[in-house]
Design a protein around this motif. Structure first.
Motif, PDB file in Angstrom:
ATOM      1  N   UNK A   1       0.834  -1.207   0.000  1.00  0.00           N
ATOM      2  CA  UNK A   1       0.000   0.000   0.000  1.00  0.00           C
ATOM      3  C   UNK A   1       0.867   1.255   0.000  1.00  0.00           C
ATOM      4  N   UNK A   2       1.962   1.247   0.754  1.00  0.00           N
ATOM      5  CA  UNK A   2       2.864   2.399   0.737  1.00  0.00           C
ATOM      6  C   UNK A   2       3.384   2.645  -0.682  1.00  0.00           C
ATOM      7  N   UNK A   3       3.707   1.582  -1.394  1.00  0.00           N
ATOM      8  CA  UNK A   3       4.177   1.727  -2.774  1.00  0.00           C
ATOM      9  C   UNK A   3       3.085   2.313  -3.662  1.00  0.00           C
ATOM     10  N   UNK A   4       1.841   1.877  -3.467  1.00  0.00           N
ATOM     11  CA  UNK A   4       0.730   2.432  -4.225  1.00  0.00           C
ATOM     12  C   UNK A   4       0.502   3.907  -3.887  1.00  0.00           C
ATOM     13  N   UNK A   5       0.730   4.263  -2.623  1.00  0.00           N
ATOM     14  CA  UNK A   5       0.575   5.662  -2.215  1.00  0.00           C
ATOM     15  C   UNK A   5       1.597   6.548  -2.919  1.00  0.00           C
ATOM     16  N   UNK A   6       2.819   6.057  -3.041  1.00  0.00           N
ATOM     17  CA  UNK A   6       3.846   6.817  -3.754  1.00  0.00           C
ATOM     18  C   UNK A   6       3.417   7.032  -5.201  1.00  0.00           C
TER      19      UNK A   6
ATOM     20  N   UNK B   1      -1.702  12.043 -11.135  1.00  0.00           N
ATOM     21  CA  UNK B   1      -3.009  12.567 -10.713  1.00  0.00           C
ATOM     22  C   UNK B   1      -4.145  11.608 -11.030  1.00  0.00           C
ATOM     23  N   UNK B   2      -5.287  11.857 -10.365  1.00  0.00           N
ATOM     24  CA  UNK B   2      -6.508  11.126 -10.676  1.00  0.00           C
ATOM     25  C   UNK B   2      -6.697   9.815  -9.945  1.00  0.00           C
ATOM     26  N   UNK B   3      -5.857   9.523  -8.946  1.00  0.00           N
ATOM     27  CA  UNK B   3      -6.020   8.271  -8.165  1.00  0.00           C
ATOM     28  C   UNK B   3      -7.098   8.502  -7.113  1.00  0.00           C
ATOM     29  N   UNK B   4      -8.352   8.392  -7.524  1.00  0.00           N
ATOM     30  CA  UNK B   4      -9.472   8.737  -6.645  1.00  0.00           C
ATOM     31  C   UNK B   4      -9.655   7.754  -5.498  1.00  0.00           C
ATOM     32  N   UNK B   5      -8.996   6.592  -5.561  1.00  0.00           N
ATOM     33  CA  UNK B   5      -9.100   5.606  -4.493  1.00  0.00           C
ATOM     34  C   UNK B   5      -8.244   5.966  -3.287  1.00  0.00           C
TER      35      UNK B   5
ATOM     36  N   UNK C   1      -6.409   5.749   2.246  1.00  0.00           N
ATOM     37  CA  UNK C   1      -5.445   6.346   3.179  1.00  0.00           C
ATOM     38  C   UNK C   1      -6.047   6.442   4.574  1.00  0.00           C
ATOM     39  N   UNK C   2      -7.354   6.697   4.665  1.00  0.00           N
ATOM     40  CA  UNK C   2      -8.020   6.726   5.970  1.00  0.00           C
ATOM     41  C   UNK C   2      -8.043   5.339   6.600  1.00  0.00           C
TER      42      UNK C   2
ATOM     43  N   UNK D   1      -7.404  14.609   2.498  1.00  0.00           N
ATOM     44  CA  UNK D   1      -8.670  15.230   2.868  1.00  0.00           C
ATOM     45  C   UNK D   1      -8.613  16.747   2.723  1.00  0.00           C
ATOM     46  N   UNK D   2      -7.449  17.338   3.003  1.00  0.00           N
ATOM     47  CA  UNK D   2      -7.341  18.797   2.989  1.00  0.00           C
ATOM     48  C   UNK D   2      -7.328  19.352   1.573  1.00  0.00           C
ATOM     49  N   UNK D   3      -6.598  18.710   0.674  1.00  0.00           N
ATOM     50  CA  UNK D   3      -6.492  19.191  -0.712  1.00  0.00           C
ATOM     51  C   UNK D   3      -6.748  18.026  -1.668  1.00  0.00           C
ATOM     52  N   UNK D   4      -8.021  17.670  -1.882  1.00  0.00           N
ATOM     53  CA  UNK D   4      -8.319  16.475  -2.679  1.00  0.00           C
ATOM     54  C   UNK D   4      -8.300  16.683  -4.189  1.00  0.00           C
ATOM     55  N   UNK D   5      -8.031  17.912  -4.659  1.00  0.00           N
ATOM     56  CA  UNK D   5      -8.154  18.188  -6.092  1.00  0.00           C
ATOM     57  C   UNK D   5      -7.248  17.296  -6.931  1.00  0.00           C
ATOM     58  N   UNK D   6      -6.050  17.004  -6.439  1.00  0.00           N
ATOM     59  CA  UNK D   6      -5.088  16.206  -7.209  1.00  0.00           C
ATOM     60  C   UNK D   6      -5.585  14.781  -7.427  1.00  0.00           C
ATOM     61  N   UNK D   7      -6.489  14.309  -6.566  1.00  0.00           N
ATOM     62  CA  UNK D   7      -6.935  12.917  -6.630  1.00  0.00           C
ATOM     63  C   UNK D   7      -8.301  12.755  -7.292  1.00  0.00           C
ATOM     64  N   UNK D   8      -8.923  13.849  -7.696  1.00  0.00           N
ATOM     65  CA  UNK D   8     -10.233  13.748  -8.342  1.00  0.00           C
ATOM     66  C   UNK D   8     -10.083  13.171  -9.747  1.00  0.00           C
ATOM     67  N   UNK D   9     -11.096  12.451 -10.217  1.00  0.00           N
ATOM     68  CA  UNK D   9     -11.054  11.960 -11.603  1.00  0.00           C
ATOM     69  C   UNK D   9     -10.907  13.121 -12.572  1.00  0.00           C
ATOM     70  N   UNK D  10     -10.105  12.926 -13.594  1.00  0.00           N
ATOM     71  CA  UNK D  10      -9.777  14.025 -14.500  1.00  0.00           C
ATOM     72  C   UNK D  10     -10.811  14.238 -15.592  1.00  0.00           C
ATOM     73  N   UNK D  11     -11.803  13.370 -15.707  1.00  0.00           N
ATOM     74  CA  UNK D  11     -12.781  13.503 -16.790  1.00  0.00           C
ATOM     75  C   UNK D  11     -13.751  14.631 -16.489  1.00  0.00           C
ATOM     76  N   UNK D  12     -14.112  15.433 -17.457  1.00  0.00           N
ATOM     77  CA  UNK D  12     -15.066  16.533 -17.231  1.00  0.00           C
ATOM     78  C   UNK D  12     -16.405  16.046 -16.720  1.00  0.00           C
TER      79      UNK D  12
END
Length: 376
Positions: A279-284, A290-294, A299-300, A355-366
């Protein structure tokens, strides 16, 4: 009759005090582990009936409310067990622990009871209050899910393969709901809608266009995760009896608790190595692309799991109930404490960042972005 949510939910959990005292006074149960188990089942059945009577069935629209009330009852029992085993109180659970679950007298058993009686109990009250006020408790629930699953998996596996494997009694089966119910609860928690932030597609695209070196906080987190992953692998090799001199020196001079025959620390390190390390490797990966919405949800879960595991491991290593040859030497106390606290801190910082800045992890599709805005 229907009581307000929090007092009504608090009342059944506080019944654990007189119930534990009454069961301990029933000397007829002392010679029958099966009778202890059946008594526990009857107590849980009676508790569920009380919940339905007090709430008037209104909170059964969310069945997790019932789960949290029942588990909060067990949390108070666990707090009583830990306080009695450490000598602060007496006369409440001596019979049950001696005849039903003697492994709760180990340092690890005491520490997981403290965690369940304080941290989990607080989470149950917070989530029940959120249910009563019809607010989202998804994030709290995911943290609780990881914490509880880590606690029960290490506890059960350690009991089955450690020095207490020959002392298992029918009361051991009372732990099975702690495996089955959280799995079902986890499915329901992941199915609950996310509280998506109201961000414009332009802001999301700007955030996701940044390279790692343009995000110094994420770069720092990546470095922390790399070091944590390396330490995870090292301790996994230590408990697998790696013949390297560094492993031999570490297990005898820094963490002799890893050799304790109760097997809890060995199981803990192996779970770290085979599940937390990937999981740590997946977190890296998720922090670099970008776009890793999972990542925010998981992480929680892992933040809760690592927090519980490190509390139990750290406390057990220093607890007086651990045999002296396996206790952490006094001359390495501070380095041991600092290392393990920092190890626990990494996943918490990751969850906070997600949780504080989730924009980087949101799906990139419009389309996904538009749906998120519409949900808000």
């Amino acid at each position: 009759m229907q009581l307000p949510t929090v007092p009504g939910a608090l009342a059944p959990s506080l019944l654990a005090i007189p119930v534990a005292f009454g069961i301990n006074g029933a000397t007829a149960l002392a010679d029958s582990p099966l009778a202890l188990m059946l008594t526990g089942v009857l107590v849980l059945a009676g508790l569920i009936s009380i919940i339905f009577f007090v709430s008037g069935g209104s909170h059964f629209q969310d069945p997790l409310f019932c789960v949290f009330v029942v588990f909060s009852f067990a949390s108070v029992v666990d707090l009583i067990i830990s306080l009695e085993e450490d000598g602060y109180i007496s006369g409440f659970v001596e019979v049950y622990v001696r005849e039903g679950e003697p492994y709760l007298r180990t340092a690890h058993g005491i520490m997981i009871c403290y965690w369940d009686g304080i941290i989990h109990y607080g989470l149950y009250l917070a989530m029940m209050a959120a249910i009563g006020q019809r607010k989202s408790y998804r994030n709290l629930g995911l943290f609780w899910l990881g914490s509880l699953m880590m606690s029960i998996v290490v506890f059960l596996l350690g009991n089955m393969i450690g020095k207490y494997s020959s002392d298992l009694s029918p009361a051991f089966l009372l732990n099975l709901p702690y495996v089955l119910i959280p799995i079902w609860a986890g499915v329901r928690l992941f199915q609950q809608p996310k509280a998506l932030p109201c961000l414009s597609p332009e802001k999301v695209a700007k955030e996701q266009s940044k390279r790692l070196y343009q995000r110094p906080q994420d770069a720092g987190l990546v470095l922390v995760l790399i070091l944590t992953a390396a330490f995870t692998f090292f301790r996994g090799m230590v408990v697998l009896d790696c013949p390297a001199d560094s492993c031999f020196e570490y297990i005898y001079q820094h963490e002799p608790y890893l050799r304790d025959p109760v097997a809890y620390p060995k199981v803990q390190m192996l779970i770290y190595m085979f599940y937390v390390l990937p999981f740590f490797c997946l977190c890296i990966y998720g922090l670099m692309l970008p776009g890793c919405s999972w990542l925010p949800d998981w992480s929680l879960v892992f933040a809760g799991a690592v927090a519980q595991a490190q509390f139990s491991h750290l406390g057990s290593s220093l607890h007086a109930r651990t045999p002296f040859p396996y206790q952490t030497p006094e001359d390495v106390w501070w380095s041991f404490i600092l290392t393990n606290v920092l190890y626990a801190l990494g996943p918490q910082l990751l969850a906070y960042r997600c949780l504080r800045c989730p924009a980087f992890f949101l799906p990139a599709t419009p389309a996904s972005l538009h749906q998120g805005k519409k949900h808000q």
